[in-house]
Design an enzyme around this catalytic site. Structure first.
Site, PDB file in Angstrom:
ATOM      1  N   ILE A 152       0.841  -1.076  -0.034  1.00 52.25           N
ATOM      2  CA  ILE A 152       0.083   0.044   0.038  1.00 52.25           C
ATOM      3  C   ILE A 152       0.695   1.309  -0.134  1.00 52.25           C
ATOM      4  O   ILE A 152       0.611   2.104  -0.790  1.00 52.25           O
ATOM      5  CB  ILE A 152      -1.024   0.135   1.259  1.00 52.25           C
ATOM      6  CG1 ILE A 152      -1.872  -1.291   1.057  1.00 52.25           C
ATOM      7  CG2 ILE A 152      -1.769   1.431   1.419  1.00 52.25           C
ATOM      8  CD1 ILE A 152      -3.055  -1.474   2.040  1.00 52.25           C
ATOM      9  N   ASP A 171      10.993   2.538   6.331  1.00 56.15           N
ATOM     10  CA  ASP A 171      10.553   1.480   6.544  1.00 56.15           C
ATOM     11  C   ASP A 171      11.587   0.484   7.332  1.00 56.15           C
ATOM     12  O   ASP A 171      12.633   0.861   6.888  1.00 56.15           O
ATOM     13  CB  ASP A 171      10.255   0.533   5.107  1.00 56.15           C
ATOM     14  CG  ASP A 171       9.494  -0.744   5.217  1.00 56.15           C
ATOM     15  OD1 ASP A 171       8.339  -0.599   4.661  1.00 56.15           O
ATOM     16  OD2 ASP A 171       9.804  -1.632   5.819  1.00 56.15           O
ATOM     17  N   SER A 229      -4.011   1.838   8.672  1.00 59.98           N
ATOM     18  CA  SER A 229      -3.139   0.621   8.662  1.00 59.98           C
ATOM     19  C   SER A 229      -3.856  -0.448   9.706  1.00 59.98           C
ATOM     20  O   SER A 229      -4.675  -1.279   9.584  1.00 59.98           O
ATOM     21  CB  SER A 229      -1.769   0.646   9.001  1.00 59.98           C
ATOM     22  OG  SER A 229      -1.559   1.319  10.091  1.00 59.98           O
ATOM     23  N   ASP A 254      -8.947   5.215   9.911  1.00 61.68           N
ATOM     24  CA  ASP A 254      -9.916   4.337   9.641  1.00 61.68           C
ATOM     25  C   ASP A 254     -10.006   2.917  10.500  1.00 61.68           C
ATOM     26  O   ASP A 254     -10.890   2.135  10.364  1.00 61.68           O
ATOM     27  CB  ASP A 254      -9.508   3.919   8.125  1.00 61.68           C
ATOM     28  CG  ASP A 254     -10.477   2.793   7.228  1.00 61.68           C
ATOM     29  OD1 ASP A 254     -11.786   3.353   7.388  1.00 61.68           O
ATOM     30  OD2 ASP A 254     -10.016   1.892   6.771  1.00 61.68           O
ATOM     31  N   GLU A 259     -12.451  -2.196  17.846  1.00 56.28           N
ATOM     32  CA  GLU A 259     -13.550  -1.773  16.866  1.00 56.28           C
ATOM     33  C   GLU A 259     -14.801  -2.673  17.172  1.00 56.28           C
ATOM     34  O   GLU A 259     -14.811  -3.576  17.714  1.00 56.28           O
ATOM     35  CB  GLU A 259     -13.097  -2.161  15.471  1.00 56.28           C
ATOM     36  CG  GLU A 259     -11.940  -1.178  15.048  1.00 56.28           C
ATOM     37  CD  GLU A 259     -11.329  -1.630  13.571  1.00 56.28           C
ATOM     38  OE1 GLU A 259     -11.824  -2.626  12.820  1.00 56.28           O
ATOM     39  OE2 GLU A 259     -10.568  -0.875  13.189  1.00 56.28           O
ATOM     40  N   HIS A 282     -13.208   1.273   9.227  1.00 61.89           N
ATOM     41  CA  HIS A 282     -12.570   0.213   8.719  1.00 61.89           C
ATOM     42  C   HIS A 282     -13.018  -0.126   7.338  1.00 61.89           C
ATOM     43  O   HIS A 282     -13.209  -1.387   6.999  1.00 61.89           O
ATOM     44  CB  HIS A 282     -12.338  -0.789   9.416  1.00 61.89           C
ATOM     45  CG  HIS A 282     -11.047  -1.853   9.475  1.00 61.89           C
ATOM     46  ND1 HIS A 282     -10.534  -2.608  10.275  1.00 61.89           N
ATOM     47  CD2 HIS A 282     -10.541  -1.958   8.280  1.00 61.89           C
ATOM     48  CE1 HIS A 282      -9.649  -2.919   9.922  1.00 61.89           C
ATOM     49  NE2 HIS A 282      -9.312  -2.893   8.755  1.00 61.89           N
ATOM     50  N   GLY A 284     -11.242   1.002   4.489  1.00 67.49           N
ATOM     51  CA  GLY A 284     -10.208   1.523   3.385  1.00 67.49           C
ATOM     52  C   GLY A 284     -10.282   0.230   2.266  1.00 67.49           C
ATOM     53  O   GLY A 284     -10.045   1.057   1.088  1.00 67.49           O
ATOM     54  N   GLY A 285     -10.224  -0.886   2.491  1.00 66.81           N
ATOM     55  CA  GLY A 285     -10.347  -1.834   1.677  1.00 66.81           C
ATOM     56  C   GLY A 285     -11.605  -2.113   1.067  1.00 66.81           C
ATOM     57  O   GLY A 285     -11.514  -3.185   0.380  1.00 66.81           O
TER      58      GLY A 285
HETATM   59  N1  LIG Z   1      -8.115   0.053   6.427  1.00 71.00           N
HETATM   60  C1  LIG Z   1      -8.226  -1.045   5.480  1.00 71.00           C
HETATM   61  O1  LIG Z   1      -9.102  -1.422   5.375  1.00 71.00           O
HETATM   62  C2  LIG Z   1      -7.093  -1.714   5.217  1.00 71.00           C
HETATM   63  C3  LIG Z   1      -6.915  -2.655   4.118  1.00 71.00           C
HETATM   64  C4  LIG Z   1      -5.890  -3.570   3.830  1.00 71.00           C
HETATM   65  C5  LIG Z   1      -4.778  -3.335   4.536  1.00 71.00           C
HETATM   66  N2  LIG Z   1      -4.707  -2.863   5.613  1.00 71.00           N
HETATM   67  C6  LIG Z   1      -3.606  -2.643   6.427  1.00 71.00           C
HETATM   68  O2  LIG Z   1      -2.639  -1.601   5.534  1.00 71.00           O
HETATM   69  C7  LIG Z   1      -1.220  -2.188   6.286  1.00 71.00           C
HETATM   70  C8  LIG Z   1      -0.288  -2.274   5.152  1.00 71.00           C
HETATM   71  O3  LIG Z   1      -0.945  -3.287   4.266  1.00 71.00           O
HETATM   72  P1  LIG Z   1       0.280  -3.719   3.058  1.00 71.00           P
HETATM   73  O4  LIG Z   1      -0.621  -4.743   2.221  1.00 71.00           O
HETATM   74  O5  LIG Z   1       0.898  -2.627   2.373  1.00 71.00           O
HETATM   75  O6  LIG Z   1       1.169  -4.493   4.029  1.00 71.00           O
HETATM   76  P2  LIG Z   1       2.762  -4.908   3.732  1.00 71.00           P
HETATM   77  O7  LIG Z   1       2.998  -5.865   4.451  1.00 71.00           O
HETATM   78  O8  LIG Z   1       2.928  -5.000   2.226  1.00 71.00           O
HETATM   79  O9  LIG Z   1       3.583  -3.578   4.071  1.00 71.00           O
HETATM   80  C9  LIG Z   1       3.794  -3.328   5.339  1.00 71.00           C
HETATM   81  C10 LIG Z   1       5.239  -2.503   5.533  1.00 71.00           C
HETATM   82  O10 LIG Z   1       5.400  -1.954   6.763  1.00 71.00           O
HETATM   83  C11 LIG Z   1       6.931  -2.136   6.832  1.00 71.00           C
HETATM   84  N3  LIG Z   1       6.926  -2.016   8.631  1.00 71.00           N
HETATM   85  C12 LIG Z   1       6.441  -2.880   9.402  1.00 71.00           C
HETATM   86  N4  LIG Z   1       6.938  -2.441  10.629  1.00 71.00           N
HETATM   87  C13 LIG Z   1       7.069  -1.037  10.518  1.00 71.00           C
HETATM   88  C14 LIG Z   1       7.662   0.112  11.247  1.00 71.00           C
HETATM   89  N5  LIG Z   1       7.603  -0.092  12.695  1.00 71.00           N
HETATM   90  N6  LIG Z   1       8.272   0.973  10.819  1.00 71.00           N
HETATM   91  C15 LIG Z   1       8.318   1.371   9.441  1.00 71.00           C
HETATM   92  N7  LIG Z   1       8.184   0.153   8.629  1.00 71.00           N
HETATM   93  C16 LIG Z   1       7.217  -0.707   9.137  1.00 71.00           C
HETATM   94  C17 LIG Z   1       7.178  -3.723   6.441  1.00 71.00           C
HETATM   95  O11 LIG Z   1       8.325  -3.715   6.277  1.00 71.00           O
HETATM   96  C18 LIG Z   1       6.364  -3.313   5.058  1.00 71.00           C
HETATM   97  O12 LIG Z   1       7.061  -2.833   4.028  1.00 71.00           O
HETATM   98  C19 LIG Z   1      -1.451  -3.481   7.103  1.00 71.00           C
HETATM   99  O13 LIG Z   1      -1.621  -3.383   8.312  1.00 71.00           O
HETATM  100  C20 LIG Z   1      -2.849  -4.215   6.510  1.00 71.00           C
HETATM  101  O14 LIG Z   1      -3.462  -4.765   7.431  1.00 71.00           O
HETATM  102  C21 LIG Z   1      -5.767  -1.817   6.006  1.00 71.00           C
END
Ligand SMILES: NC(=O)c1ccc[n+]([C@@H]2O[C@H](COP(=O)([O-])OP(=O)(O)OC[C@H]3O[C@@H](n4cnc5c(N)ncnc54)[C@H](O)[C@@H]3O)[C@@H](O)[C@H]2O)c1
Length: 399
Positions: A152, A171, A229, A254, A259, A282, A284-285
């Site tokens: 994302i 990251d 996130s 979000d 929740e 919640h 977002g997706g």
């Molecule tokens: N709001 C929603 O409806 C919704 C929908 C989809 C995903 N999400 C959430 O969004 C987030 C991101 O999803 P994604 O698919 O990109 O995940 P992903 O695993 O592809 O990316 C997460 C990134 O965060 C990095 N990371 C982890 N801890 C960290 C920290 N403390 N500091 C810096 N970087 C850190 C990881 O190295 C990774 O690159 C997830 O938590 C997911 O659950 C939310």
């Protein structure tokens, strides 16, 4: 015909995809409780669920024919994964289907916060005409700081740059910077420069409390904050204080530490009632496009496993992707990840005169998976011998 049960109103594209491929698909609108599930999946080979059907060890024990489970959603917490793995049941989900939806919401919210749209809209509905440019900004030229540059975060980076934003990111892993985005060595470096901070980290345990007073105080005055996130990352009481003081000019959230469980349950948060704070449940997706993509994506994974033994992007099994073109016969063998299993399988095949045409082995944690293409159908006696090797979990002959 391979039997499929899809629960919880999975998008119809999933059932259509599988029916087109010749599967016998039954669907059910709601979730099933444990007893109902045990009753319903006795003869089922492929099961599709979403987030409210719980696949416990007891349920898995009662499903002797179950080959694979498709979680038509992102999370797989509702499935006892170790129990599924131990029984050789493959689990698939759709980790990327809603990436674009989250990114688009984040972009929309960055603009909405920069223009204070929520506040202006609320005033207008209250009959207040407040035409003023004060506190409203373009996003062009502003710096977006992305924390978590995964699926994302990195896609958000590309689209934000297309809007004319400068992008910096932090990251914990070494990530390739896309476009003109710049990697920050520390989160502090990012906070010192960003006009907008957007969290896109995963839910690993260390991320609980990632963003609180210590980080907010380092944000630039009048900057914006987004969390789409994980709820556990953010101290909402600290966020409230910083929004009330005006240090943070606006926020979009979000996801929340707690929740509501069900539709219509009350929502409590420190963030309720704040100006220029956008709260969403919640979602977002949650778009129709994401649901369609999930339906198609997970159905195709179930099909690839059922017909070809392919496990690419499986949540719990080692990943193998073999040719799906016309071939002879294929043996898909799941086993304990122990030394010598491949040699034992090949020993049996060699002694029985079975010619191996292609073979691939992968291991993951406690399990190994070997897929073997052979030139002719393998007899039951040979299959029995391979299936009863000491470390075997499950063997399938796929023709
Ligand atoms: N709001 C929603 O409806 C919704 C929908 C989809 C995903 N999400 C959430 O969004 C987030 C991101 O999803 P994604 O698919 O990109 O995940 P992903 O695993 O592809 O990316 C997460 C990134 O965060 C990095 N990371 C982890 N801890 C960290 C920290 N403390 N500091 C810096 N970087 C850190 C990881 O190295 C990774 O690159 C997830 O938590 C997911 O659950 C939310």
């Amino acid at each position: 015909m391979t039997t499929v049960l899809l629960l919880e109103s999975i998008h119809t594209l999933g059932a259509d995809f599988l029916r087109d491929k010749g599967y016998d698909v039954k669907t059910h609108d709601g979730a099933l409780d444990e007893d109902e599930l045990i009753e319903a999946i006795q003869d089922i080979e492929l099961l599709g669920i979403r987030s409210t059907t719980y696949l416990t060890e007891k349920v898995l024990n009662a499903a002797p024919h179950l080959l694979a489970v498709g979680a038509f959603c992102i999370g797989t917490n509702q499935i006892d994964l170790p129990a599924a793995t131990a029984r050789g049941v493959a689990v698939f989900n759709a980790p990327y289907s809603n990436t674009r939806s989250v990114v688009e919401l984040a972009i929309g919210e960055i603009i909405a916060l920069a223009r204070r749209l929520h506040e202006k809209n609320t005033d207008m509905h209250a009959g207040i005409w407040n035409k003023s440019a004060a506190g409203s900004h373009e996003v062009r030229g502003r710096t977006l700081g992305i924390v978590g540059y995964g699926n994302i975060g990195s896609q958000l980076s590309v689209i934000a740059e297309a809007l004319g934003m400068r992008v910096i990111f932090f990251d914990v892993d070494d990530k390739l910077a896309l476009g003109n985005a710049r990697k920050c060595a520390t989160i502090e470096e990012l906070l010192a420069e960003a006009d907008v901070v957007s969290l896109h980290v995963d839910g690993r345990p260390g991320n609980a409390g990632l963003f609180g007073e210590d980080q907010m105080v380092l944000m630039k005055p009048r900057s914006l904050f987004l969390n789409l996130s994980r709820g556990i990352t953010t101290d909402t009481a600290a966020l409230r204080r910083h929004v009330e003081s005006g240090h943070i000019a606006g926020a979009a959230v979000d996801v929340f530490p707690i929740e509501p469980k069900r539709q219509g349950d009350p929502f409590e948060s420190d963030l309720r009632g704040l100006k220029n704070v956008i709260l969403t449940p919640h979602v977002g997706g949650s778009t129709e496009e994401a649901q369609q993509d999930i339906g198609r994506f997970v159905a195709s994974k179930l099909d690839a496993y059922s017909r070809f033994g392919n496990t690419s992007l499986s949540v719990n099994l080692p990943e193998i992707s073999m040719s799906t073109h016309a071939r002879g016969h294929r043996l898909a063998h799941l086993h304990q990840n122990a030394p010598g299993v491949l040699a034992s399988i090949n020993g049996v095949l060699g002694q029985r005169g079975v010619n191996v045409e292609a073979q691939s082995l992968a291991t993951k944690g406690t399990v190994g998976y070997v897929v073997t293409d052979v030139s002719a159908e393998v007899g039951d006696d040979v299959l029995d011998e391979v299936a009863t090797l000491p470390d075997s979990i499950r063997l399938r002959q796929i023709s």
